[in-house]
Every structure is written in structure tokens, then in C-alpha cells.
Design a protein around this motif. Structure first.
Motif, short mmCIF file in Angstrom:
data_model
loop_
_atom_site.label_atom_id
_atom_site.label_comp_id
_atom_site.label_asym_id
_atom_site.label_seq_id
_atom_site.Cartn_x
_atom_site.Cartn_y
_atom_site.Cartn_z
N THR A 18 0.83 -1.22 0.00
CA THR A 18 0.00 0.00 0.00
C THR A 18 0.86 1.26 0.00
O THR A 18 0.39 2.32 0.41
N SER A 19 2.11 1.12 -0.47
CA SER A 19 3.01 2.27 -0.37
C SER A 19 2.55 3.46 -1.21
O SER A 19 3.00 4.58 -0.99
N MET A 20 1.64 3.21 -2.16
CA MET A 20 1.16 4.33 -2.98
C MET A 20 0.15 5.20 -2.23
O MET A 20 -0.23 6.26 -2.71
N ILE A 21 -0.28 4.76 -1.08
CA ILE A 21 -1.25 5.54 -0.30
C ILE A 21 -0.51 6.33 0.78
O ILE A 21 0.10 5.72 1.66
N PRO A 22 -0.56 7.66 0.71
CA PRO A 22 0.12 8.44 1.75
C PRO A 22 -0.61 8.28 3.09
O PRO A 22 -1.81 8.05 3.10
N ASP A 23 0.13 8.39 4.19
CA ASP A 23 -0.54 8.19 5.47
C ASP A 23 -0.49 9.45 6.33
O ASP A 23 -0.05 9.42 7.47
N ASP A 24 -0.93 10.56 5.76
CA ASP A 24 -0.97 11.76 6.60
C ASP A 24 -2.42 12.23 6.76
O ASP A 24 -3.28 11.96 5.92
N ALA A 25 -2.63 12.93 7.86
CA ALA A 25 -4.00 13.30 8.24
C ALA A 25 -4.67 14.15 7.16
O ALA A 25 -5.88 14.00 6.91
N ALA A 26 -3.89 15.02 6.53
CA ALA A 26 -4.48 15.91 5.51
C ALA A 26 -5.08 15.10 4.36
O ALA A 26 -6.18 15.40 3.87
N TYR A 27 -4.35 14.05 3.97
CA TYR A 27 -4.85 13.21 2.87
C TYR A 27 -6.16 12.54 3.26
O TYR A 27 -7.13 12.55 2.50
N TRP A 28 -6.19 11.97 4.48
CA TRP A 28 -7.40 11.24 4.88
C TRP A 28 -8.58 12.19 5.06
O TRP A 28 -9.72 11.84 4.74
N THR A 29 -8.31 13.37 5.56
CA THR A 29 -9.39 14.35 5.74
C THR A 29 -9.97 14.73 4.38
O THR A 29 -11.19 14.75 4.19
N ALA A 30 -9.06 15.02 3.44
CA ALA A 30 -9.52 15.42 2.10
C ALA A 30 -10.29 14.28 1.43
O ALA A 30 -11.36 14.49 0.84
N LEU A 31 -9.76 13.06 1.55
CA LEU A 31 -10.41 11.91 0.92
C LEU A 31 -11.79 11.66 1.54
O LEU A 31 -12.77 11.45 0.82
N SER A 32 -11.86 11.72 2.87
CA SER A 32 -13.15 11.51 3.54
C SER A 32 -14.16 12.54 3.08
O SER A 32 -15.33 12.22 2.84
N GLY A 33 -13.70 13.79 2.99
CA GLY A 33 -14.60 14.87 2.54
C GLY A 33 -15.13 14.58 1.14
O GLY A 33 -16.33 14.70 0.87
N ARG A 34 -14.22 14.18 0.25
CA ARG A 34 -14.62 13.89 -1.14
C ARG A 34 -15.63 12.74 -1.19
O ARG A 34 -16.63 12.80 -1.90
N ILE A 35 -15.33 11.69 -0.44
CA ILE A 35 -16.19 10.50 -0.48
C ILE A 35 -17.58 10.84 0.06
O ILE A 35 -18.60 10.49 -0.55
N ALA A 36 -17.62 11.51 1.19
CA ALA A 36 -18.92 11.84 1.80
C ALA A 36 -19.72 12.76 0.87
O ALA A 36 -20.92 12.55 0.65
N GLU A 37 -19.02 13.73 0.30
CA GLU A 37 -19.70 14.67 -0.60
C GLU A 37 -20.29 13.93 -1.81
O GLU A 37 -21.43 14.15 -2.20
N GLY A 38 -19.47 13.03 -2.38
CA GLY A 38 -19.93 12.27 -3.55
C GLY A 38 -21.14 11.42 -3.22
O GLY A 38 -22.11 11.36 -3.98
#
Lengths: 124, 197
Positions: A18-38
Motif C-alpha cells: 500500500t506504499s502508494m497511499i500516503p498516510d498523513d491526516a491531511a490526505y485522509w481528511t480530504a479523501l473523507s470529505g470527497r467521499i462523503a460529498e460524492g
């Protein structure tokens, strides 16, 4: 290799790190926002369609217009095809009739009387 | 962070009632483990994100049918697994066609990647991980390297939590043996097991 049975009875034999997935809070926050919005955008579109009487009216009007457009196009195509086949059937085959149908000018009298018979006239 | 399954149930019930905040909260709870799991199955970040997005769309659409007395995680991971496998099969067919048409250059890409990766302890651990059995690798990566809960990993791969712990234990032993001659053992951040919940 990981073997996970698929619904069709096959199996996946690849597994990736899973090395292609960054593990920082900013990434997860942005991704969660995108997913919930979609997901919510989709629900609001579906919900509007399912619940609003106006949505049903709009959908019915669109469906009616589409059906009418399709039927008109089909009728037009059918009538123009019939017209074309009629025209082909009614085209005169002999030289005299063709000369009479000439739209620009009437045929010369000598051409009508002196013209050699066409191949179809000879056959008859 | 440990999750409370009853809180999941309440969130699912609120979601079914049309509460947008409940959706955001469920996504906040599960987006990370679900995306890491999808990435393990697909090997591509964009694909993994797309699959998780699709799984949550399905969750929102079917919220009314979900059993709010059961934990949400196993249901979501099963959906992610199904969607990822479908996508994986489609892409495998596409890749096979592409390879047949272009010729295979995977070996060149892999050697270039390996040269870049060999720069750190983490890269070394990753490289040695590839030599482990698949389930050991998958469980070690999620539980130890990514700090995903053991219960979640168990739900992802449809195995028991004790089996996950066993895989992690064996992976750790194998890695220690492999890395001993290279750097004197497993780097400290991977040796202890406090994260295994």
C-alpha cells in the motif's frame, strides 16, 4: 499470493503493498470529505427524483418528448423510403417518355419522330 | 482508535433517516482502512479511492436495508472486496491485451523501482515483505505498518482475529530472520506489538 474466491468462482492471485497511499491526516481528511460529498450528492439526486412530484413531472415530460421524437423520426424515415421506392417504380423506361418528362424544355418534334428506338423498345 | 459497534448502528440508523452528518462520520471512521484494503487488492491509489467511493454510495443508497444491530465495518469491507475484485478482473484483461500488443516492460519498471526504494529501512522492510507468504504480508502491512485494527483486517479477509495475529507474528519472525544479517534485525518501529488490537 492471496486467493480470494470471486462470485464467478475465479480467484485473485495478486496482492499489492500500500506504499502508494500516503498516510498523513491531511490526505485522509480530504479523501473523507470527497467521499462523503460524492455519496451525499448521489443521494440528493436520487432522493429528489424519488420524492418530488415535480421530478416525476419533469421525467414524464422528458420521456414523452423522447418517445414523440423517436416516433416522428421513424415515421419520416418510413414515408421517405416509400416515396423513394414509388419514384423508382414510376420512372419511365423508354426514351420517348424520358424526353417528355425533361423539365427544362419540351422535346424537339424531330427528336421524337426520328430518334432511334431504345434498347428496351427493341426488346418489345 | 478502537470503534464502538453500537455507535456504528446508531450512525447507520441516522443515515437511513437521511442525516448527512451521520454519513460524514461513517466515512471518517472507515475511509482509511477501506482505502488501504482496496489498495492491497488493486495496487493503484485512484482505483482504490474510486472503489471506496462506490462502496459508500452503495451504503447510502441501501442504508434503510442495513441491519443497524450489526457492525458496519464487515459489510463495508465485503462490498469493497467485491467491487475491487470486479475491477481487478476487468483491469487484468485490459493489461493482458495491452501487453500482448506492446510487449512486456514490467521487468524494467520493477528493477528501476527497486533501485529507488532500496534507500531506507522502510524500503528494505517493504522489499523483504515481498518474500513473505501473501496473508502474512497483507496482515503485517495493515496491522503493523498501517495500524489498522486486527478486527478490521479479519473482516476484510474474512478470517478470525486470532488468525490475523498469527499471520502478523509469523511475518515478524520471518522478517527478523531475513533482516538480521542486513541491518541487525527488524527496525524498532516494527518490533513491538502494542498496536495489535
Amino acid at each position: 499470493m492471496i486467493l480470494i474466491r470471486t462470485e464467478t468462482g475465479g480467484a485473485v492471485t495478486e496482492q499489492f503493498d500500500t506504499s502508494m497511499i500516503p498516510d498523513d491526516a491531511a490526505y485522509w481528511t480530504a479523501l473523507s470529505g470527497r467521499i462523503a460529498e460524492g455519496a451525499l450528492r448521489r443521494r440528493s439526486a436520487m432522493g429528489w427524483l424519488a420524492s418530488s412530484p415535480r421530478a416525476w413531472l419533469v421525467a414524464a415530460a422528458l420521456a414523452g418528448a423522447a418517445a414523440r421524437g423517436t416516433s416522428l423520426a421513424w415515421k419520416r424515415a418510413a414515408s421517405s423510403a416509400a416515396e423513394a421506392s414509388l419514384t423508382v417504380a414510376l420512372i419511365p423506361q423508354d426514351g420517348l417518355a424520358r424526353a417528355l418528362l425533361e423539365p427544362q424544355a419540351p422535346p424537339a418534334l424531330t427528336a421524337l419522330t426520328m430518334a432511334p428506338p431504345s434498347a428496351s423498345e427493341n426488346r418489345r | 482508535m478502537p470503534r464502538d459497534p453500537s455507535a456504528d448502528g446508531a450512525l447507520v440508523a441516522r443515515l437511513a433517516a437521511g442525516d448527512d452528518a451521520a454519513c460524514a462520520e461513517l466515512v471518517q471512521r472507515y475511509a482509511r482502512p477501506a482505502t488501504l484494503f482496496a489498495a492491497q487488492l488493486l495496487g493503484d491509489r485512484d482505483d482504490a479511492e474510486d472503489v471506496v467511493q462506490a462502496a459508500f454510495v452503495l451504503a447510502v443508497e441501501r442504508a434503510a436495508d442495513l441491519d443497524s444491530t450489526r457492525p458496519f465495518g464487515p459489510w463495508l469491507f465485503a462490498v469493497v472486496r467485491r467491487l475491487a475484485l470486479k475491477r481487478h478482473a476487468r483491469q487484468a484483461r485490459r493489461r493482458a491485451l495491452w501487453r500482448r500488443w506492446r510487449g512486456d516492460d514490467d521487468a524494467r519498471t520493477a528493477s528501476a523501482e527497486a533501485a529507488v526504494e532500496a534507500a531506507s529501512d522502510l524500503a528494505l522492510v517493504r522489499r523483504e515483505l515481498r518474500g513473505l507468504a501473501a496473508m502474512q504480508r497483507a496482515c503485517f502491512e495493515l496491522v503493523v505498518m498501517r495500524d489498522v485494527a486486527v478486527d478490521d483486517v479479519a473482516a476484510m479477509y474474512d478470517i478470525s482475529a486470532s488468525t490475523v495475529r498469527q499471520h502478523v507474528f509469523r511475518a515478524r519472525q520471518a522478517l527478523r530472520a531475513r533482516l538480521e544479517p542486513l541491518i541487525g534485525g527488524l527496525p524498532a518501529r516494527f518490533t513491538d506489538a502494542p498496536a495489535e488490537r
